[in-house]
Motif scaffolding. Structure first.
Motif, PDB file in Angstrom:
ATOM      1  N   PHE A   1       0.778  -1.235   0.000  1.00 24.89           N
ATOM      2  CA  PHE A   1       0.000   0.000   0.000  1.00 24.89           C
ATOM      3  C   PHE A   1       0.816   1.295   0.000  1.00 24.89           C
ATOM      4  O   PHE A   1       0.325   2.324  -0.437  1.00 24.89           O
ATOM      5  CB  PHE A   1      -0.954   0.007   1.206  1.00 24.89           C
ATOM      6  N   ASP A   2       2.038   1.261   0.489  1.00 24.56           N
ATOM      7  CA  ASP A   2       2.847   2.480   0.494  1.00 24.56           C
ATOM      8  C   ASP A   2       4.280   2.102   0.862  1.00 24.56           C
ATOM      9  O   ASP A   2       4.591   1.898   2.036  1.00 24.56           O
ATOM     10  CB  ASP A   2       2.299   3.497   1.496  1.00 24.56           C
ATOM     11  N   ASP A   3       5.147   2.032  -0.149  1.00 26.08           N
ATOM     12  CA  ASP A   3       6.496   1.544   0.124  1.00 26.08           C
ATOM     13  C   ASP A   3       7.364   2.551   0.857  1.00 26.08           C
ATOM     14  O   ASP A   3       8.535   2.272   1.147  1.00 26.08           O
ATOM     15  CB  ASP A   3       7.183   1.084  -1.154  1.00 26.08           C
ATOM     16  N   SER A   4       6.808   3.738   1.179  1.00 26.25           N
ATOM     17  CA  SER A   4       7.564   4.682   2.003  1.00 26.25           C
ATOM     18  C   SER A   4       7.380   4.417   3.498  1.00 26.25           C
ATOM     19  O   SER A   4       8.063   5.021   4.327  1.00 26.25           O
ATOM     20  CB  SER A   4       7.124   6.129   1.695  1.00 26.25           C
ATOM     21  N   LEU A   5       6.465   3.505   3.841  1.00 28.30           N
ATOM     22  CA  LEU A   5       6.210   3.206   5.243  1.00 28.30           C
ATOM     23  C   LEU A   5       7.355   2.403   5.841  1.00 28.30           C
ATOM     24  O   LEU A   5       8.013   1.624   5.154  1.00 28.30           O
ATOM     25  CB  LEU A   5       4.911   2.416   5.401  1.00 28.30           C
ATOM     26  N   THR A   6       7.597   2.593   7.128  1.00 27.16           N
ATOM     27  CA  THR A   6       8.558   1.788   7.870  1.00 27.16           C
ATOM     28  C   THR A   6       7.844   1.089   9.018  1.00 27.16           C
ATOM     29  O   THR A   6       6.732   1.470   9.398  1.00 27.16           O
ATOM     30  CB  THR A   6       9.702   2.653   8.438  1.00 27.16           C
ATOM     31  N   VAL A   7       8.477   0.066   9.546  1.00 28.88           N
ATOM     32  CA  VAL A   7       7.897  -0.717  10.634  1.00 28.88           C
ATOM     33  C   VAL A   7       8.586  -0.338  11.934  1.00 28.88           C
ATOM     34  O   VAL A   7       9.814  -0.316  12.020  1.00 28.88           O
ATOM     35  CB  VAL A   7       8.053  -2.226  10.360  1.00 28.88           C
ATOM     36  N   ALA A   8       7.785  -0.018  12.951  1.00 29.99           N
ATOM     37  CA  ALA A   8       8.344   0.388  14.247  1.00 29.99           C
ATOM     38  C   ALA A   8       9.188  -0.745  14.828  1.00 29.99           C
ATOM     39  O   ALA A   8       8.836  -1.924  14.697  1.00 29.99           O
ATOM     40  CB  ALA A   8       7.222   0.747  15.212  1.00 29.99           C
ATOM     41  N   PRO A   9      10.309  -0.433  15.477  1.00 30.53           N
ATOM     42  CA  PRO A   9      11.170  -1.480  16.030  1.00 30.53           C
ATOM     43  C   PRO A   9      10.569  -2.204  17.220  1.00 30.53           C
ATOM     44  O   PRO A   9      10.883  -3.367  17.458  1.00 30.53           O
ATOM     45  CB  PRO A   9      12.437  -0.720  16.437  1.00 30.53           C
ATOM     46  N   ASN A  10       9.719  -1.525  17.983  1.00 30.48           N
ATOM     47  CA  ASN A  10       9.120  -2.133  19.172  1.00 30.48           C
ATOM     48  C   ASN A  10       7.641  -2.408  18.949  1.00 30.48           C
ATOM     49  O   ASN A  10       6.970  -1.705  18.190  1.00 30.48           O
ATOM     50  CB  ASN A  10       9.267  -1.209  20.389  1.00 30.48           C
ATOM     51  N   VAL A  11       7.131  -3.416  19.630  1.00 26.79           N
ATOM     52  CA  VAL A  11       5.703  -3.688  19.648  1.00 26.79           C
ATOM     53  C   VAL A  11       5.192  -3.481  21.073  1.00 26.79           C
ATOM     54  O   VAL A  11       5.962  -3.492  22.036  1.00 26.79           O
ATOM     55  CB  VAL A  11       5.374  -5.119  19.174  1.00 26.79           C
ATOM     56  N   GLN A  12       3.891  -3.290  21.183  1.00 24.56           N
ATOM     57  CA  GLN A  12       3.255  -3.182  22.496  1.00 24.56           C
ATOM     58  C   GLN A  12       2.649  -4.533  22.853  1.00 24.56           C
ATOM     59  O   GLN A  12       1.977  -5.152  22.027  1.00 24.56           O
ATOM     60  CB  GLN A  12       2.146  -2.125  22.474  1.00 24.56           C
ATOM     61  N   VAL A  13       2.914  -4.989  24.059  1.00 24.78           N
ATOM     62  CA  VAL A  13       2.250  -6.189  24.559  1.00 24.78           C
ATOM     63  C   VAL A  13       1.295  -5.754  25.668  1.00 24.78           C
ATOM     64  O   VAL A  13       1.631  -4.913  26.494  1.00 24.78           O
ATOM     65  CB  VAL A  13       3.265  -7.235  25.064  1.00 24.78           C
ATOM     66  N   ALA A  14       0.093  -6.310  25.631  1.00 25.04           N
ATOM     67  CA  ALA A  14      -0.958  -5.841  26.533  1.00 25.04           C
ATOM     68  C   ALA A  14      -1.581  -6.999  27.286  1.00 25.04           C
ATOM     69  O   ALA A  14      -1.743  -8.099  26.751  1.00 25.04           O
ATOM     70  CB  ALA A  14      -2.040  -5.087  25.755  1.00 25.04           C
TER      71      ALA A  14
ATOM     72  N   VAL B   1     -13.130   2.941   5.452  1.00 30.17           N
ATOM     73  CA  VAL B   1     -11.890   3.679   5.239  1.00 30.17           C
ATOM     74  C   VAL B   1     -10.941   2.772   4.458  1.00 30.17           C
ATOM     75  O   VAL B   1     -10.525   1.731   4.952  1.00 30.17           O
ATOM     76  CB  VAL B   1     -11.267   4.105   6.582  1.00 30.17           C
ATOM     77  N   LYS B   2     -10.608   3.171   3.252  1.00 29.02           N
ATOM     78  CA  LYS B   2      -9.786   2.335   2.390  1.00 29.02           C
ATOM     79  C   LYS B   2      -8.365   2.863   2.222  1.00 29.02           C
ATOM     80  O   LYS B   2      -7.486   2.131   1.806  1.00 29.02           O
ATOM     81  CB  LYS B   2     -10.435   2.210   1.010  1.00 29.02           C
ATOM     82  N   ARG B   3      -8.145   4.128   2.502  1.00 29.79           N
ATOM     83  CA  ARG B   3      -6.845   4.729   2.248  1.00 29.79           C
ATOM     84  C   ARG B   3      -6.181   5.123   3.558  1.00 29.79           C
ATOM     85  O   ARG B   3      -6.845   5.542   4.508  1.00 29.79           O
ATOM     86  CB  ARG B   3      -6.990   5.966   1.359  1.00 29.79           C
ATOM     87  N   ILE B   4      -4.851   5.004   3.603  1.00 29.47           N
ATOM     88  CA  ILE B   4      -4.116   5.464   4.771  1.00 29.47           C
ATOM     89  C   ILE B   4      -3.965   6.974   4.686  1.00 29.47           C
ATOM     90  O   ILE B   4      -3.904   7.551   3.609  1.00 29.47           O
ATOM     91  CB  ILE B   4      -2.751   4.767   4.886  1.00 29.47           C
ATOM     92  N   PHE B   5      -3.940   7.611   5.842  1.00 26.75           N
ATOM     93  CA  PHE B   5      -3.818   9.063   5.947  1.00 26.75           C
ATOM     94  C   PHE B   5      -4.901   9.774   5.122  1.00 26.75           C
ATOM     95  O   PHE B   5      -4.658  10.792   4.493  1.00 26.75           O
ATOM     96  CB  PHE B   5      -2.413   9.528   5.536  1.00 26.75           C
ATOM     97  N   ASP B   6      -6.094   9.208   5.131  1.00 28.40           N
ATOM     98  CA  ASP B   6      -7.235   9.826   4.470  1.00 28.40           C
ATOM     99  C   ASP B   6      -7.844  10.834   5.448  1.00 28.40           C
ATOM    100  O   ASP B   6      -8.162  10.469   6.587  1.00 28.40           O
ATOM    101  CB  ASP B   6      -8.266   8.754   4.114  1.00 28.40           C
ATOM    102  N   PRO B   7      -8.011  12.109   5.064  1.00 25.22           N
ATOM    103  CA  PRO B   7      -8.467  13.128   6.027  1.00 25.22           C
ATOM    104  C   PRO B   7      -9.938  12.991   6.405  1.00 25.22           C
ATOM    105  O   PRO B   7     -10.788  13.791   6.035  1.00 25.22           O
ATOM    106  CB  PRO B   7      -8.192  14.437   5.294  1.00 25.22           C
TER     107      PRO B   7
END
Length: 260
Positions: free
Chosen positions: A130-143, A212-218
């Motif tokens: 969907f958007d090759d400019s995206l990066t993946v956060a190094p940490n995840v949240q465990v709940a 909602v189909k698009r990321i960062f859709d206003p």
């Protein structure tokens, strides 16, 4: 065995945990593809494109989910509530920690490390799709929702707020942060309906506003709240849920310990 968040960790163990954390920066999108991603790729892409979310079942086995759950119990018992990033702004009553696969391995939590790598693989798949400019956060949240009646009220992980009226920092295109997608993995092998804790996704339920189909859709928070229909997703072991981070969602009251 019940998850406990009441025992504070020692100074030594906490520094050991923090020393294994990576700097908070995004990881590049090139990533060794996981076989699980290949198996679920089409369902993932169809769901995101048509409804803004996807539900993938049996991504890991129940026994693997039990292994991850055991790691999470060790993690929360070891570092305790005094070191837990607990957020309770009137809507959230779970306990949460941030961790990455490197810290998990230092602590001897191999099953958790593998699960984190799996989540990241799906993150890279979303970026590629969907958007090759995206990066993946190094940490995840465990709940952990350990207290009967624990819940997480309706909210969005990223909200369109171009004027900063909500007090949050403005990220990309007027949003409160830079999140594009949220990915969840459930580890509740013995879950049954009486346990509660379903994820409620306010997607319009097919009868409200368009999904909602698009990321960062206003789309404003007001417009999202108008979607008074929803889809409930059970927190079954081995299930992964992925959704556009602007979609409103909540965790319903949980009456049995719930891990994600």
């Amino acid at each position: 065995m019940k998850c406990s968040t009441s025992r504070a960790c020692s100074r030594q163990s906490w520094h050991e945990y923090k020393a294994a954390q990576l700097p908070m920066r995004g990881e590049p999108t090139h990533w060794h593809e996981s076989p699980a991603v290949r198996v679920h790729r089409n369902v993932l892409r169809r769901g995101i494109e048509s409804r803004g979310f996807a539900v993938l079942d049996d991504v890991i086995t129940k026994s693997e989910a039990l292994g991850v759950r055991g790691c999470l119990k060790i993690l929360f018992n070891r570092f305790g509530s005094n070191r837990t990033e607990t957020h309770n702004y009137g809507i959230r009553s779970d306990a949460m920690l941030s961790v990455n696969e490197h810290a998990a391995r230092v602590l001897g939590l191999g099953a958790l490390a593998s699960a984190i790598e799996l989540l990241k693989a799906f993150g890279h798949e979303l970026a590629a799709a969907f958007d090759d400019s995206l990066t993946v956060a190094p940490n995840v949240q465990v709940a952990c929702f350990a207290t009967p009646g624990s819940k997480y009220g309706r909210h969005g992980d990223n909200i369109y707020d171009p004027n900063g009226e909500g007090g949050a920092k403005v990220g990309r295109n007027g949003f409160t942060n830079w999140r594009a997608f949220t990915i969840l993995l459930y580890c509740n092998a013995e879950w049954e309906p009486s346990h509660g804790g379903c994820l409620r996704i306010h997607d319009g339920g097919g009868v409200g506003p368009p999904p909602v189909k698009r990321i960062f859709d206003p789309v404003t928070a007001r417009e999202l709240r108008a979607a008074n229909a929803w889809t409930d997703v059970e927190p079954l072991a081995g299930r992964i849920v992925l959704f556009n981070s602007i979609i409103h969602h909540e965790v319903l009251e949980s009456w049995s310990p719930r891990f994600a």
